[in-house]
Write a protein that holds these residues in place. Sequence first.
Motif, PDB file in Angstrom:
ATOM      1  N   GLN A  48       2.854  -7.566 -11.891  1.00  0.00           N
ATOM      2  CA  GLN A  48       4.045  -8.173 -11.282  1.00  0.00           C
ATOM      3  C   GLN A  48       5.294  -7.366 -11.646  1.00  0.00           C
ATOM      4  O   GLN A  48       6.194  -7.193 -10.807  1.00  0.00           O
ATOM      5  CB  GLN A  48       4.180  -9.626 -11.740  1.00  0.00           C
ATOM      6  N   ARG A  51       5.278  -4.384  -9.440  1.00  0.00           N
ATOM      7  CA  ARG A  51       5.701  -4.745  -8.072  1.00  0.00           C
ATOM      8  C   ARG A  51       7.221  -4.840  -7.995  1.00  0.00           C
ATOM      9  O   ARG A  51       7.843  -4.325  -7.043  1.00  0.00           O
ATOM     10  CB  ARG A  51       5.083  -6.083  -7.673  1.00  0.00           C
ATOM     11  N   ASN A  52       7.818  -5.500  -8.983  1.00  0.00           N
ATOM     12  CA  ASN A  52       9.280  -5.650  -8.979  1.00  0.00           C
ATOM     13  C   ASN A  52       9.975  -4.292  -9.095  1.00  0.00           C
ATOM     14  O   ASN A  52      10.990  -4.028  -8.433  1.00  0.00           O
ATOM     15  CB  ASN A  52       9.716  -6.560 -10.129  1.00  0.00           C
ATOM     16  N   SER A  55       9.604  -2.413  -5.778  1.00  0.00           N
ATOM     17  CA  SER A  55      10.484  -2.996  -4.755  1.00  0.00           C
ATOM     18  C   SER A  55      11.906  -2.492  -4.920  1.00  0.00           C
ATOM     19  O   SER A  55      12.599  -2.208  -3.921  1.00  0.00           O
ATOM     20  CB  SER A  55      10.452  -4.534  -4.865  1.00  0.00           C
ATOM     21  N   VAL A  75       3.327  -1.590  -2.840  1.00  0.00           N
ATOM     22  CA  VAL A  75       3.730  -2.990  -3.011  1.00  0.00           C
ATOM     23  C   VAL A  75       2.791  -3.911  -2.238  1.00  0.00           C
ATOM     24  O   VAL A  75       2.391  -4.982  -2.740  1.00  0.00           O
ATOM     25  CB  VAL A  75       5.192  -3.200  -2.566  1.00  0.00           C
ATOM     26  N   ALA A  76       2.413  -3.490  -1.037  1.00  0.00           N
ATOM     27  CA  ALA A  76       1.493  -4.309  -0.240  1.00  0.00           C
ATOM     28  C   ALA A  76       0.151  -4.436  -0.941  1.00  0.00           C
ATOM     29  O   ALA A  76      -0.476  -5.516  -0.970  1.00  0.00           O
ATOM     30  CB  ALA A  76       1.318  -3.696   1.149  1.00  0.00           C
ATOM     31  N   SER A  77      -0.313  -3.336  -1.518  1.00  0.00           N
ATOM     32  CA  SER A  77      -1.588  -3.353  -2.244  1.00  0.00           C
ATOM     33  C   SER A  77      -1.494  -4.248  -3.485  1.00  0.00           C
ATOM     34  O   SER A  77      -2.425  -5.003  -3.798  1.00  0.00           O
ATOM     35  CB  SER A  77      -1.962  -1.929  -2.659  1.00  0.00           C
ATOM     36  N   LYS A  79       0.443  -6.832  -3.926  1.00  0.00           N
ATOM     37  CA  LYS A  79       0.486  -8.235  -3.515  1.00  0.00           C
ATOM     38  C   LYS A  79      -0.922  -8.797  -3.333  1.00  0.00           C
ATOM     39  O   LYS A  79      -1.222  -9.921  -3.725  1.00  0.00           O
ATOM     40  CB  LYS A  79       1.281  -8.386  -2.215  1.00  0.00           C
ATOM     41  N   GLY A  80      -1.797  -7.969  -2.727  1.00  0.00           N
ATOM     42  CA  GLY A  80      -3.179  -8.407  -2.539  1.00  0.00           C
ATOM     43  C   GLY A  80      -3.895  -8.585  -3.869  1.00  0.00           C
ATOM     44  O   GLY A  80      -4.646  -9.552  -4.067  1.00  0.00           O
ATOM     45  N   ILE A  82      -2.446  -9.236  -6.779  1.00  0.00           N
ATOM     46  CA  ILE A  82      -1.857 -10.404  -7.458  1.00  0.00           C
ATOM     47  C   ILE A  82      -2.472 -11.688  -6.943  1.00  0.00           C
ATOM     48  O   ILE A  82      -2.829 -12.585  -7.721  1.00  0.00           O
ATOM     49  CB  ILE A  82      -0.322 -10.415  -7.282  1.00  0.00           C
ATOM     50  N   SER A  83      -2.615 -11.771  -5.628  1.00  0.00           N
ATOM     51  CA  SER A  83      -3.194 -12.974  -5.031  1.00  0.00           C
ATOM     52  C   SER A  83      -4.610 -13.227  -5.550  1.00  0.00           C
ATOM     53  O   SER A  83      -4.969 -14.352  -5.912  1.00  0.00           O
ATOM     54  CB  SER A  83      -3.203 -12.845  -3.509  1.00  0.00           C
ATOM     55  N   GLU A  86      -4.508 -14.128  -9.354  1.00  0.00           N
ATOM     56  CA  GLU A  86      -4.023 -15.499  -9.558  1.00  0.00           C
ATOM     57  C   GLU A  86      -5.121 -16.515  -9.254  1.00  0.00           C
ATOM     58  O   GLU A  86      -5.277 -17.509  -9.971  1.00  0.00           O
ATOM     59  CB  GLU A  86      -2.788 -15.760  -8.685  1.00  0.00           C
TER      60      GLU A  86
END
Length: 425
Positions: A48, A51-52, A55, A75-77, A79-80, A82-83, A86
């Motif tokens: 995370q 990612r920040n 960005s 960033v797109a990668s 996000k996937g 992280i999802s 989580e």
Amino acid sequence: MHDLRFIRENPDSFDKAMARRGLESQSSFILSLDEKRRYLQTELQKIQARRNEASKEIGKVKSQGGDAQDLMDEVASIKGKISQMEEDERNIGQKLNDILSSLPNIMSDDVPDGEDEDQNVEIRKWGEPKIFENTHPDHVEIGEKLGMIDFETAAKVSGSRFVFLKSKIARLERALAQFMLDTHVNEHGLIEVSPPTLVNDCSMFGTGQLPKFAEDAFKTEQGHWLISTSEIPLTNMVADMIIDEEELPLRMTAYTPCYRSEAGSAGKDTRGMLRQHQFYKVEMVSITTPDKSQEEHERMTECAENILKKLELPFRTVVLCSGDTGFCAKKTYDLEVWLPGQDKYREISSCSNTGDFQARRMKARCRKKGEKETKFVHTLNGSGIAVGRALIAVIENYYDPADGGIDVPSVLRPYMGGITKIMAE
């Protein structure tokens, strides 16, 4: 519910505690899940943060007219990832919670070891059991001869394990409950509460009925559960609360109908009123601080004993052994009343200290005035006492073989309109 930090710091002690419950070692699997979850949490924080950071870099590159596509793809990668991480963390956390909530409480060190109720330890006895030369009739025979206990009609109306009480025996049951409530309120200082007898899933989980004992309870089509004891609504009154320590102990009593499916008692105590689907009970619940719970346990047990003494019913008090101690309890005292119809002592009250086991499930805490730190309360519960079993005990112990009647205990006569003896009408 168990303290995960305690298991991390004392895995061997935890396994020994579970071994006393007849369970295999639990800590290794629990701690492996805990380690996986903490690793995922750490990796999530790292990814995370990246990612920040990426960005921010995208904004900086774009403001300078540069090509930020690689950063945007990264960033797109992320996000996937992280999802997915989580979801994995949630699944492991849920599995961990399921395990921790399915394991029984850690018993007090002074609970005697033993396999079953035959190894419970008697600690005191009160009154002299009535021994009769001839076979003593039980409450079924006595009540049916008086025409005031009717199992046959109840079976027609509702099925097995139900009863109709009539006339003066019905009044005797009501008198017992009223006497118990008045004694607990006026002499023992408990607060009388009239609680709901339908509760939700959270309340059942909070006091330990769910998920392990779902089959022992009745559930409505609307999703509510019929209480098996008023311990459930009374204890859950403090759920999700932080209570000032100065307000404790909180001592409550309630008289309610109770409902149990008796799923695990097939063929056990099928005669009479000992084990019914519907019965009445006067319950006691205490909420207190950790340092006072042992003292409160002794006090609660004495309150239940006082009811039996006032009724002049012979009884004994036993401490349950490890094999007979209930799921939520750290330690339990059972009061067993003498039943001449069975020529033995039978349980009429259980008084248990659950420590912080229920409080952790309910998120019930206390705090000293002026301090920020909180701690889990300790909860206790006890029958004060089971009205149906008290009725059985009075019928059998106060039965007069000379005329087939039932003498009314002196403390109940004011509640019976002065009636001193129950006779056939």
